[in-house]
Scaffold this motif. Sequence first.
Motif, PDB file in Angstrom:
ATOM      1  N   ASP A 175       0.821  -1.209   0.000  1.00 19.51           N
ATOM      2  CA  ASP A 175       0.000   0.000   0.000  1.00 19.51           C
ATOM      3  C   ASP A 175       0.854   1.258   0.000  1.00 19.51           C
ATOM      4  O   ASP A 175       0.476   2.277  -0.580  1.00 19.51           O
ATOM      5  N   LEU A 176       1.993   1.181   0.671  1.00 19.73           N
ATOM      6  CA  LEU A 176       2.864   2.344   0.813  1.00 19.73           C
ATOM      7  C   LEU A 176       4.316   1.879   0.760  1.00 19.73           C
ATOM      8  O   LEU A 176       4.667   0.873   1.383  1.00 19.73           O
ATOM      9  N   ILE A 177       5.136   2.607   0.012  1.00 24.10           N
ATOM     10  CA  ILE A 177       6.581   2.342  -0.045  1.00 24.10           C
ATOM     11  C   ILE A 177       7.309   3.626   0.322  1.00 24.10           C
ATOM     12  O   ILE A 177       7.034   4.690  -0.236  1.00 24.10           O
ATOM     13  N   PHE A 178       8.223   3.508   1.298  1.00 19.59           N
ATOM     14  CA  PHE A 178       8.987   4.661   1.765  1.00 19.59           C
ATOM     15  C   PHE A 178      10.446   4.483   1.370  1.00 19.59           C
ATOM     16  O   PHE A 178      11.119   3.571   1.837  1.00 19.59           O
ATOM     17  N   MET A 179      10.926   5.371   0.510  1.00 21.53           N
ATOM     18  CA  MET A 179      12.312   5.326   0.031  1.00 21.53           C
ATOM     19  C   MET A 179      13.148   6.304   0.844  1.00 21.53           C
ATOM     20  O   MET A 179      12.934   7.522   0.807  1.00 21.53           O
ATOM     21  N   ASP A 180      14.141   5.770   1.563  1.00 23.16           N
ATOM     22  CA  ASP A 180      15.020   6.614   2.359  1.00 23.16           C
ATOM     23  C   ASP A 180      16.384   5.953   2.470  1.00 23.16           C
ATOM     24  O   ASP A 180      16.946   5.817   3.549  1.00 23.16           O
ATOM     25  N   ALA A 181      16.924   5.548   1.337  1.00 23.21           N
ATOM     26  CA  ALA A 181      18.216   4.857   1.287  1.00 23.21           C
ATOM     27  C   ALA A 181      19.236   5.740   0.562  1.00 23.21           C
ATOM     28  O   ALA A 181      19.113   6.966   0.570  1.00 23.21           O
ATOM     29  N   ALA A 182      20.226   5.126  -0.053  1.00 20.55           N
ATOM     30  CA  ALA A 182      21.236   5.877  -0.793  1.00 20.55           C
ATOM     31  C   ALA A 182      20.567   6.610  -1.952  1.00 20.55           C
ATOM     32  O   ALA A 182      19.956   5.993  -2.819  1.00 20.55           O
ATOM     33  N   LYS A 183      20.682   7.930  -1.964  1.00 20.35           N
ATOM     34  CA  LYS A 183      19.918   8.738  -2.916  1.00 20.35           C
ATOM     35  C   LYS A 183      20.305   8.471  -4.370  1.00 20.35           C
ATOM     36  O   LYS A 183      19.475   8.570  -5.260  1.00 20.35           O
ATOM     37  N   GLY A 184      21.564   8.100  -4.597  1.00 16.76           N
ATOM     38  CA  GLY A 184      22.001   7.810  -5.950  1.00 16.76           C
ATOM     39  C   GLY A 184      21.433   6.514  -6.499  1.00 16.76           C
ATOM     40  O   GLY A 184      21.550   6.239  -7.698  1.00 16.76           O
ATOM     41  N   GLN A 185      20.806   5.704  -5.623  1.00 16.42           N
ATOM     42  CA  GLN A 185      20.251   4.420  -6.059  1.00 16.42           C
ATOM     43  C   GLN A 185      18.750   4.478  -6.342  1.00 16.42           C
ATOM     44  O   GLN A 185      18.188   3.521  -6.872  1.00 16.42           O
ATOM     45  N   TYR A 186      18.110   5.569  -5.997  1.00 17.75           N
ATOM     46  CA  TYR A 186      16.653   5.658  -6.197  1.00 17.75           C
ATOM     47  C   TYR A 186      16.254   5.304  -7.632  1.00 17.75           C
ATOM     48  O   TYR A 186      15.296   4.569  -7.851  1.00 17.75           O
ATOM     49  N   ILE A 187      16.974   5.863  -8.584  1.00 15.29           N
ATOM     50  CA  ILE A 187      16.621   5.648  -9.989  1.00 15.29           C
ATOM     51  C   ILE A 187      16.766   4.183 -10.368  1.00 15.29           C
ATOM     52  O   ILE A 187      16.004   3.663 -11.190  1.00 15.29           O
TER      53      ILE A 187
ATOM     54  N   SER B 161       9.282   9.359  -1.387  1.00 12.29           N
ATOM     55  CA  SER B 161      10.744   9.388  -1.542  1.00 12.29           C
ATOM     56  C   SER B 161      11.287  10.588  -0.783  1.00 12.29           C
ATOM     57  O   SER B 161      10.918  11.740  -1.071  1.00 12.29           O
ATOM     58  N   ASP B 162      12.174  10.336   0.182  1.00 15.04           N
ATOM     59  CA  ASP B 162      12.687  11.402   1.043  1.00 15.04           C
ATOM     60  C   ASP B 162      14.032  11.922   0.553  1.00 15.04           C
ATOM     61  O   ASP B 162      14.766  11.237  -0.161  1.00 15.04           O
ATOM     62  N   ASN B 163      14.337  13.157   0.957  1.00 15.01           N
ATOM     63  CA  ASN B 163      15.647  13.786   0.682  1.00 15.01           C
ATOM     64  C   ASN B 163      15.955  13.898  -0.801  1.00 15.01           C
ATOM     65  O   ASN B 163      17.057  13.558  -1.245  1.00 15.01           O
ATOM     66  N   VAL B 164      15.002  14.383  -1.576  1.00 17.76           N
ATOM     67  CA  VAL B 164      15.184  14.405  -3.025  1.00 17.76           C
ATOM     68  C   VAL B 164      15.730  15.739  -3.553  1.00 17.76           C
ATOM     69  O   VAL B 164      16.101  15.829  -4.723  1.00 17.76           O
ATOM     70  N   LEU B 165      15.782  16.771  -2.711  1.00 14.81           N
ATOM     71  CA  LEU B 165      16.229  18.080  -3.194  1.00 14.81           C
ATOM     72  C   LEU B 165      17.651  18.421  -2.782  1.00 14.81           C
ATOM     73  O   LEU B 165      18.168  19.463  -3.160  1.00 14.81           O
ATOM     74  N   GLN B 166      18.271  17.553  -2.003  1.00 12.24           N
ATOM     75  CA  GLN B 166      19.706  17.661  -1.700  1.00 12.24           C
ATOM     76  C   GLN B 166      20.112  19.057  -1.242  1.00 12.24           C
ATOM     77  O   GLN B 166      21.044  19.657  -1.779  1.00 12.24           O
ATOM     78  N   GLU B 167      19.403  19.561  -0.236  1.00 11.33           N
ATOM     79  CA  GLU B 167      19.678  20.901   0.302  1.00 11.33           C
ATOM     80  C   GLU B 167      19.605  21.981  -0.778  1.00 11.33           C
ATOM     81  O   GLU B 167      20.254  23.026  -0.675  1.00 11.33           O
ATOM     82  N   GLY B 168      18.828  21.735  -1.821  1.00 12.03           N
ATOM     83  CA  GLY B 168      18.665  22.693  -2.900  1.00 12.03           C
ATOM     84  C   GLY B 168      19.625  22.491  -4.052  1.00 12.03           C
ATOM     85  O   GLY B 168      19.451  23.092  -5.129  1.00 12.03           O
ATOM     86  N   ASP B 169      20.635  21.640  -3.890  1.00  9.69           N
ATOM     87  CA  ASP B 169      21.638  21.445  -4.938  1.00  9.69           C
ATOM     88  C   ASP B 169      21.038  20.871  -6.216  1.00  9.69           C
ATOM     89  O   ASP B 169      21.554  21.107  -7.315  1.00  9.69           O
ATOM     90  N   VAL B 170      19.953  20.108  -6.102  1.00 14.84           N
ATOM     91  CA  VAL B 170      19.378  19.470  -7.282  1.00 14.84           C
ATOM     92  C   VAL B 170      18.890  20.507  -8.292  1.00 14.84           C
ATOM     93  O   VAL B 170      18.807  20.224  -9.492  1.00 14.84           O
ATOM     94  N   ALA B 171      18.593  21.714  -7.830  1.00 15.50           N
ATOM     95  CA  ALA B 171      18.132  22.774  -8.729  1.00 15.50           C
ATOM     96  C   ALA B 171      19.283  23.499  -9.413  1.00 15.50           C
ATOM     97  O   ALA B 171      19.075  24.271 -10.355  1.00 15.50           O
ATOM     98  N   GLN B 172      20.513  23.238  -8.958  1.00 20.51           N
ATOM     99  CA  GLN B 172      21.677  23.909  -9.519  1.00 20.51           C
ATOM    100  C   GLN B 172      22.184  23.192 -10.781  1.00 20.51           C
ATOM    101  O   GLN B 172      21.888  22.024 -11.015  1.00 20.51           O
TER     102      GLN B 172
ATOM    103  N   THR C 209       8.933  13.527  -2.405  1.00 17.80           N
ATOM    104  CA  THR C 209       7.964  13.309  -3.469  1.00 17.80           C
ATOM    105  C   THR C 209       6.894  12.348  -2.987  1.00 17.80           C
ATOM    106  O   THR C 209       7.175  11.397  -2.254  1.00 17.80           O
ATOM    107  N   LEU C 210       5.665  12.625  -3.391  1.00 17.21           N
ATOM    108  CA  LEU C 210       4.536  11.710  -3.173  1.00 17.21           C
ATOM    109  C   LEU C 210       4.056  11.277  -4.548  1.00 17.21           C
ATOM    110  O   LEU C 210       3.673  12.114  -5.367  1.00 17.21           O
TER     111      LEU C 210
END
Length: 213
Positions: free
Chosen positions: A126-138, A156-167, A208-209
């Motif tokens: 019903d629900l999957i919570f991703m909170d592992a190595a961020k480089g492995q999500y994909i 999926s948690d921690n997806v914006l990398q302290e804002g770096d993902v937008a850089q 992300t939801l």
Amino acid sequence: MIVNERMTAFIDSLDRGNPAFLDEIEKYAVREQVPVIRKSMQSLLKFILAYAKPRSILEVGTAIGFSALLMSEYAPSDCAITTIEKYEKRIPVARENFRRAGREDRIKLLEGDAMELLPALEGGFDLIFMDAAKGQYIHFLPEILRLLKPGGLLISDNVLQEGDVAQSRFAVTRRNRTIHARMREYLYQLKHHPQLETVILPVGDGVTLSTRL
């Protein structure tokens, strides 16, 4: 910070808190520098669990068991949780925390690499919570989609990398460019995948939801 620190602190101050056993584990994590989900993410999880009332949860990334125990506390009493962890030093700590909380019957801990364990699991979560190595999500995504039931929720948690993902990739340090590229690809896939509807929220370090259509 991806959200004003003062506003985050104010919002967090309104939370009614957790049971003492969760506070104890959280304090241990801070003391030992073990990453656990932030207060704002805890609040979001509590809301989702109360609203969605999942009966089966898969967590990728146990650490010392804080988030699994939090979910077991706020999910329905008959909710079964499967959680995966490969870091050997944290596994016995997580198991002991589950034992002390009396949740061994509700939380199943799988030891090993998620890339190897996910294909052996049966679907219908019903629900999957991703909170592992961020480089492995994909890399986890194809199996995650197989395991998520229609109408189920992927968090999926921690997806914006302290804002770096937008850089630009050239604005992040060279050692972080691979994870930067993989997270941007992951977010693109979530937003454009024909089986998913996804929202990206600036909660904590970004979450992300995604619901499977």
